[in-house]
Scaffold this active site. Structure first.
Site, PDB file in Angstrom:
ATOM      1  CG  ASN A  10      -1.863   1.106   1.321  1.00 40.92           C
ATOM      2  OD1 ASN A  10      -1.786   2.042   0.520  1.00 40.92           O
ATOM      3  ND2 ASN A  10      -2.770   1.050   2.272  1.00 40.92           N
ATOM      4  NE  ARG A  92      -6.123   1.699  -0.355  1.00 36.98           N
ATOM      5  CZ  ARG A  92      -6.130   2.862   0.295  1.00 36.98           C
ATOM      6  NH1 ARG A  92      -5.044   3.282   0.903  1.00 36.98           N
ATOM      7  NH2 ARG A  92      -7.223   3.584   0.356  1.00 36.98           N
ATOM      8  CG  HIS A 181     -12.724   3.517   2.628  1.00 40.32           C
ATOM      9  ND1 HIS A 181     -13.486   4.502   3.233  1.00 40.32           N
ATOM     10  CD2 HIS A 181     -11.437   3.787   2.923  1.00 40.32           C
ATOM     11  CE1 HIS A 181     -12.675   5.335   3.870  1.00 40.32           C
ATOM     12  NE2 HIS A 181     -11.433   4.927   3.694  1.00 40.32           N
ATOM     13  CG  HIS A 209     -14.132   1.949   6.255  1.00 36.08           C
ATOM     14  ND1 HIS A 209     -13.360   0.829   6.084  1.00 36.08           N
ATOM     15  CD2 HIS A 209     -13.265   2.964   6.500  1.00 36.08           C
ATOM     16  CE1 HIS A 209     -12.083   1.146   6.218  1.00 36.08           C
ATOM     17  NE2 HIS A 209     -11.999   2.449   6.466  1.00 36.08           N
ATOM     18  N   GLY A 211     -12.982   5.059   9.861  1.00 33.52           N
ATOM     19  CA  GLY A 211     -11.582   5.191  10.257  1.00 33.52           C
ATOM     20  C   GLY A 211     -11.256   6.672  10.312  1.00 33.52           C
ATOM     21  NE  ARG A 242     -10.031  12.860   2.800  1.00 34.35           N
ATOM     22  CZ  ARG A 242      -9.860  11.539   2.844  1.00 34.35           C
ATOM     23  NH1 ARG A 242     -10.877  10.727   3.139  1.00 34.35           N
ATOM     24  NH2 ARG A 242      -8.692  11.009   2.553  1.00 34.35           N
ATOM     25  N   GLY A 331     -11.211   1.862  12.591  1.00 36.41           N
ATOM     26  CA  GLY A 331     -10.786   2.339  13.906  1.00 36.41           C
ATOM     27  C   GLY A 331     -11.902   2.782  14.846  1.00 36.41           C
ATOM     28  CB  VAL A 332     -14.412   5.522  14.674  1.00 36.97           C
ATOM     29  CG1 VAL A 332     -15.600   5.990  15.501  1.00 36.97           C
ATOM     30  CG2 VAL A 332     -13.326   6.592  14.635  1.00 36.97           C
ATOM     31  CD  GLU A 385      -8.938  -0.991   3.962  1.00 38.54           C
ATOM     32  OE1 GLU A 385      -8.627  -0.520   5.073  1.00 38.54           O
ATOM     33  OE2 GLU A 385      -9.114  -0.292   2.962  1.00 38.54           O
TER      34      GLU A 385
END
Ligand code: AMP
Length: 399
Positions: A10, A92, A181, A209, A211, A242, A331-332, A385
């Site tokens: 990646n 990736r 993603h 998703h 993260g 973002r 993550g979250v 992933e």
């Protein structure tokens, strides 16, 4: 015995993350990353399975030098890139446009296509290309497989992929919704069906998703029908840095009223917005802690984040018509019980609820956190992933 190992790369603009997997048993033989490539003191962290983590700090002027150092670390563990056990390198690649709907063995034509997509992914595709070219140079006989972040979303119906803007202008400049993603949404939607013990073809899933980057998708019977990211990863959910959805007129307004250039607004919306813009922190652990201490900015950031999630859950319920599962990942999504709880609070009317005890329990494996009575299974499904990229690359070269 045939080759069963896949090296997953990646490549970012100044970093490379890698994992070497053995697809015979899906085990990880080594993981690592190189940071600060081209920035003076680069750092390589390498951990072989069952071994100690090794660190090298030395200047890698470019990806070529960095990957050579990675190859040397792998060779020191008897896992060199010239090993006959290595079946492929899986890369990736962030943007595959409309052209790439599945993983693809790289040849000159494929490289040229990925290059042509640089204008829609100016930060990511050049780094991905560098990674591919460098790996090719290290072992020209090894198949290089490109696995695209956008591919899973190419099944979106045209009415979901189109922005309602002039068709000729949009088509001339490839302006449409691509989504990102994709390897995570593909992996998690399939893993959710497995968790429920049902064939993927029969299951409708909303995947969140969450993260540092975040996106939602609506997946009907294993095929993506809608996703929240668009032309770029900026659209949709509130993310670490973002903004996600804003009125596009914000851009013209800031240009006219504040004299901000296009690049300045780009930087604002991608780097200084989202959670960090709202409260100065983009780590959800820290935001939840500050909120519990009565910090109003952190509380507002949490509420804006969750409100956006709830709007998307509602919208995707309508898109799918029938929802079997809502899956939280990254993550979250995997770690933040408060975010999961707040996202479905009061949505019993949509068949959604979480069991507080199940929600607060921590495991590394996929699990259902909704009570028996809820008609939609709410699940925590860890994403992987790298495993998905390795699986797709291996399936292609071993078929
Ligand atoms: P990812 O991009 O999937 O690696 O996710 C990174 C984000 O996950 C971080 O920025 C944090 O906001 C969040 N995160 C990681 N661990 C936790 C945790 N234990 N609780 C809440 N959020 C977490």
């Amino acid at each position: 015995m045939s080759a069963t190992r896949v090296l997953v790369l990646n490549s970012g603009s100044s970093s490379v993350k890698y994992q070497l997997l053995d697809m015979a048993d899906r085990s990880r033989l080594a993981v690592g990353l190189v940071e600060r490539i081209g920035e003076g003191a680069s750092r390589l962290l390498h951990t072989p399975a069952g071994g100690e983590r090794r660190e090298r700090v030395e200047p890698y002027p470019d990806h070529g030098a960095a990957l050579k150092a990675v190859a040397a670390e792998l060779a020191a563990d008897g896992l060199g890139l010239d090993s006959p056990d290595l079946a492929a390198v899986g890369h990736r690649v962030v943007h595959g446009g409309r052209e790439f709907t599945r993983p693809t063995v790289v040849d000159d034509r494929v490289l040229a296509e990925i290059e042509r997509l640089v204008p829609v992914a100016p930060l990511h595709n050049p780094a991905n290309l560098t990674g591919i070219r460098t790996a090719q140079a290290l072992n020209p006989d090894l198949p290089q497989v490109a696995v695209f972040d956008t591919a899973f979303h190419t099944t979106m119906p045209e009415y979901a992929a189109r922005y309602a803007i002039d068709v000729a202008t949009a088509d001339a400049h490839r302006v449409r919704r691509y989504g990102f993603h994709g390897t995570s949404h593909a992996y998690v939607s399939r893993a959710t069906a497995e968790l429920l013990g049902r064939p993927v073809e029969d299951v409708n899933v909303i995947v969140l998703h969450l993260g540092n980057g975040a996106s939602a998708s609506a997946v009907r019977g294993g095929r993506c029908v809608e996703t929240s990211m668009g032309l770029t990863p900026l659209e949709g959910l509130v993310m670490g840095t973002r903004s996600g959805d804003v009125d596009p007129a914000v851009v013209f307004h800031l240009n006219r009223v504040a004299g901000m250039s296009t690049d300045e607004v780009d930087e604002l919306l991608n780097k200084r917005s989202g959670l960090v813009g709202l409260c100065g922190d983009n780590d959800m652990r820290e935001i939840v802690r500050r909120r519990e201490e009565g910090d109003e900015r952190a509380a507002l950031a949490f509420d804006v984040y969750v409100h956006r999630l709830r709007k998307y859950v509602g919208a995707y319920t309508a898109v799918l018509g029938r929802v079997d599962a809502l899956a939280f990942t990254a993550g979250v999504g995997e770690n933040s019980a408060p975010v999961r709880e707040a996202t479905v609070a009061g949505l019993e009317g949509l068949g959604l609820a979480v069991d507080t005890e199940l929600n607060n329990r921590r495991t590394d494996t996929a699990r259902v956190i909704s009570p028996q009575y809820a008609s939609v299974a709410v699940a925590v499904v860890p994403t992987d992933e790298e495993l998905e990229i390795a699986t797709q690359a291996y399936a292609l070269v071993s078929s």
